[in-house]
Write an enzyme that holds these catalytic residues in place. Structure first.
Site, PDB file in Angstrom:
ATOM      1  N   GLY A   1      20.326   8.802  36.607  1.00 35.59           N
ATOM      2  CA  GLY A   1      19.352   9.797  36.175  1.00 35.59           C
ATOM      3  C   GLY A   1      19.147   9.840  34.677  1.00 35.59           C
ATOM      4  O   GLY A   1      19.298   8.849  33.978  1.00 35.59           O
ATOM      5  N   SER A   2      18.815  11.014  34.210  1.00 29.90           N
ATOM      6  CA  SER A   2      18.345  11.202  32.842  1.00 29.90           C
ATOM      7  C   SER A   2      19.412  10.884  31.798  1.00 29.90           C
ATOM      8  O   SER A   2      20.612  10.928  32.062  1.00 29.90           O
ATOM      9  CB  SER A   2      17.888  12.646  32.674  1.00 29.90           C
ATOM     10  N   SER A   3      18.945  10.597  30.587  1.00 31.42           N
ATOM     11  CA  SER A   3      19.855  10.300  29.481  1.00 31.42           C
ATOM     12  C   SER A   3      20.580  11.545  28.988  1.00 31.42           C
ATOM     13  O   SER A   3      21.440  11.452  28.131  1.00 31.42           O
ATOM     14  CB  SER A   3      19.081   9.678  28.321  1.00 31.42           C
ATOM     15  N   GLY A   4      20.243  12.716  29.547  1.00 32.05           N
ATOM     16  CA  GLY A   4      20.967  13.929  29.174  1.00 32.05           C
ATOM     17  C   GLY A   4      22.394  13.938  29.713  1.00 32.05           C
ATOM     18  O   GLY A   4      23.152  14.865  29.443  1.00 32.05           O
TER      19      GLY A   4
END
Lengths: 426, 159
Positions: free
Chosen positions: B72-75
């Site tokens: 998923g996201s780079s967060g």
């Protein structure tokens, strides 16, 4: 990991404590990855201004310097933060002043973000405030080493532009900004940029919705691998590939794909695989397409739509224009909201061209800086939302506990005008 | 979460590479599904919130999180860093798919972490096992099996 004399100097404090802390993080990170060395970068896209409860607490304890030290450098010492060493931009963050009062999003968070913007822009951070920096002035060239966050931007940067970045995080981009260095690992190495999987579309992928659905299938299928995609693919535009890549990085972790004949590192299928024979293709046919559609539309039962969200990733000017054309002389359903998310620079262009006025006259809004998923807020009372974005349809139900419909732009505009979801797979 | 080591030799030892130093003993929480940060975990409660995840609703706070890797996201790293700052983080991490997201996430979560361990942790460690993660030596040891010796598996369903 090998360090140059310059890098050793940075580590040992020759350029100040903040740079030393940044180099310390890069060394820990590079060693953990197993990187042989660092590489120079002059293009960093990270995040510093996005409010969070943890960041607020750190800011209250020690100002933005403390927040940057802990969150962006993983350092607990009290340090001064100098001007960024290399060009750095802020990606999307929380809602800005244009969204004040529209949701339960805390006004204090908008204020906190404003304070952060002042601090960081003084230190050379360009507040692009978008998940699509490549739309508003940060367009890396082919082969350029970058340190970017935001999975949809990373996959666009690698695949469509042929620049080189891993999927970085808040701390690695924070350290890259102050040093101009990032581990030479993963996507930075030429040998890691060839395709590993081949996917073939047996159904026509010829518009924004179809590119998003195909991307969701590709990501689900290859996860973190590097796909090359072929088959019945119409010529995509920026918005199509922005949607496709975001979807591959949502259902999976794709950071780099190739479309032979379209994307720069794959003039041919052979080139995509680096001269090695391509594997047997994994097929995307009617059944797989239906699976994607049902998965993205398996999160809703009520067809009463309260909220329509467009612009994920942030809308292009062309997308805004199409939304405006569809809303000409129409009026949103009473009780249904429509938001279009876009970078502030494109909002300015939309204002200038009259698109914003058309959308606003219909009852919709053109908003900047963020999105409901990033800010974890939608219009009060939203129970069911509709979107043309596979990524937002995937994330928002989990984040806000609401129902979702995914469809075409026409279907979303229809839902905004009638208050009903009448979409279906054609 | 830490305590005196049980008597005797570990039941099983997995050898890998330590990427974040430190030694910790805690119960394992094992999943075959990759974990998403943004939209995948709630940092205030240390809970998996992705509806399609096999650990949906399960809390990882104080557990040795054994998982394939990040998605998923780079967060991702920022979300796990927030669990550290909020006091809801895992006690240690064990994963075998090396990505920038998971590696940076482990570093900023500051918990002992072993990667690329063999035999495959997903096949050999079970939820509720008492394990020791040695991030200095790159070792993961199974000290007691789930259900044996009075170890309780306490999965919190907080959603």
């Amino acid at each position: 990991m090998f360090l140059t004399d310059e890098e050793k100097g940075m580590r040992d404090g020759a350029e100040g404590e903040a740079v030393a802390a940044a180099m310390d993080l890069l060394i820990r990170y590079g060693d953990a990855l197993g990187a042989e060395r660092l590489v120079e970068t002059r293009n960093v896209a990270g995040t510093m201004t996005q409010p969070s409860p943890a960041k607020r607490r750190l800011f209250e304890e020690g100002g933005w310097a403390k927040a940057y030290a802990v969150i962006n450098l993983d350092c607990d010492r009290e340090i001064e933060i100098p001007r960024m060493r290399v060009p750095t931009c802020q990606l999307q963050h929380g809602f800005g002043p244009d969204a004040a009062g529209l949701t339960k999003y805390a006004p204090e968070s908008i204020e906190l973000q404003g304070s952060a913007e002042s601090y960081y822009s003084e230190r050379g951070v360009n507040i692009l405030a978008t998940c699509t920096p490549y739309q508003v002035g940060n367009l890396p060239v082919r082969g350029e080493h970058c340190a970017w966050m935001e999975s949809s931007a990373v996959v666009y940067c690698n695949s469509v532009l042929g620049a080189r970045t891993n999927c970085e995080g808040g701390a690695s981009t924070g350290a890259a900004s102050l040093t101009g260095k990032i581990p030479y690992w993963g996507n930075h190495l030429p040998e890691n940029r060839f395709a590993t999987h081949l996917l073939q579309a047996d159904v026509s992928v010829d518009d924004f919705q179809e590119w998003g659905m195909f991307g969701y299938f590709v990501g689900e299928t290859v996860q973190e691998a590097r796909p090359a995609v072929i088959g019945e693919l119409a010529q995509p535009d920026l918005a199509d590939l922005k949607h496709f890549g975001a979807a591959t990085a949502t259902s999976g972790g794709v950071e780099l794909y190739h479309i032979p004949g379209i994307t720069p590192e794959a003039p041919s299928l052979e080139a995509a695989f680096g001269g090695r024979p391509a594997p047997e293709p994994i097929r995307y046919g009617p059944r797989e397409r239906e699976w994607v559609y049902e998965t993205l539309n398996g999160q809703g039962t009520s067809t009463d739509v309260d909220f329509v969200l467009l612009g994920c990733p942030h809308a292009s000017l062309d997308q805004i224009a199409r939304i405006a054309y569809l809303l000409e002389d129409r009026r949103l359903h009473d009780g249904t909201e429509l938001w279009v998310m876009t970078p502030r620079a494109l909002r300015t262009m939309a204002d200038r061209n009259g698109y914003t006025r058309t959308i606003t006259q219909a009852g919709g809004r053109v908003l900047t800086d963020s999105c409901p998923a990033m800010s974890k807020a939608a219009p009060p009372g939203t129970r069911v939302f509709a979107t043309d974005s596979a990524k937002q349809a995937h994330y928002l139900p989990a984040i806000l506990g609401i129902e979702a419909w995914f469809g075409s732009l026409d279907e979303c505009i229809d839902a905004a005008v009638t208050g009903r979801w009448r979409g279906g797979l054609s | 979460m830490t305590g005196p080591a049980p008597d005797g030799e570990p039941l099983l030892e997995l050898r890998g590479r330590g990427i974040v130093p430190g030694v910790v003993e805690a119960e394992a929480l094992v999943t075959h599904d990759a974990i998403s940060g943004f939209g995948g975990i709630d940092v205030a409660t240390g809970t998996i919130i992705e509806p399609r995840h096999e650990l949906f609703g399960v809390c990882f706070t104080g557990k040795v999180l054994v998982f394939p890797g990040a998605k998923g996201s780079s967060g991702w790293s920022g979300y796990f860093q927030s669990t550290r700052l909020m006091g809801t983080g895992p006690a240690a991490m064990v994963f075998n798919v090396l990505t920038t997201k998971a590696v940076l996430g482990a570093i900023v979560t500051r918990v002992p972490t072993v990667v690329e361990a063999e035999p495959d942790p997903l096949e050999t460690i079970r939820t509720g096992d008492l394990v020791r993660v040695d991030g200095d030596a790159g070792l993961v040891s199974v000290l007691r099996r789930a259900g044996a010796g009075g170890i309780q598996t306490t999965l919190a369903f907080t959603i």
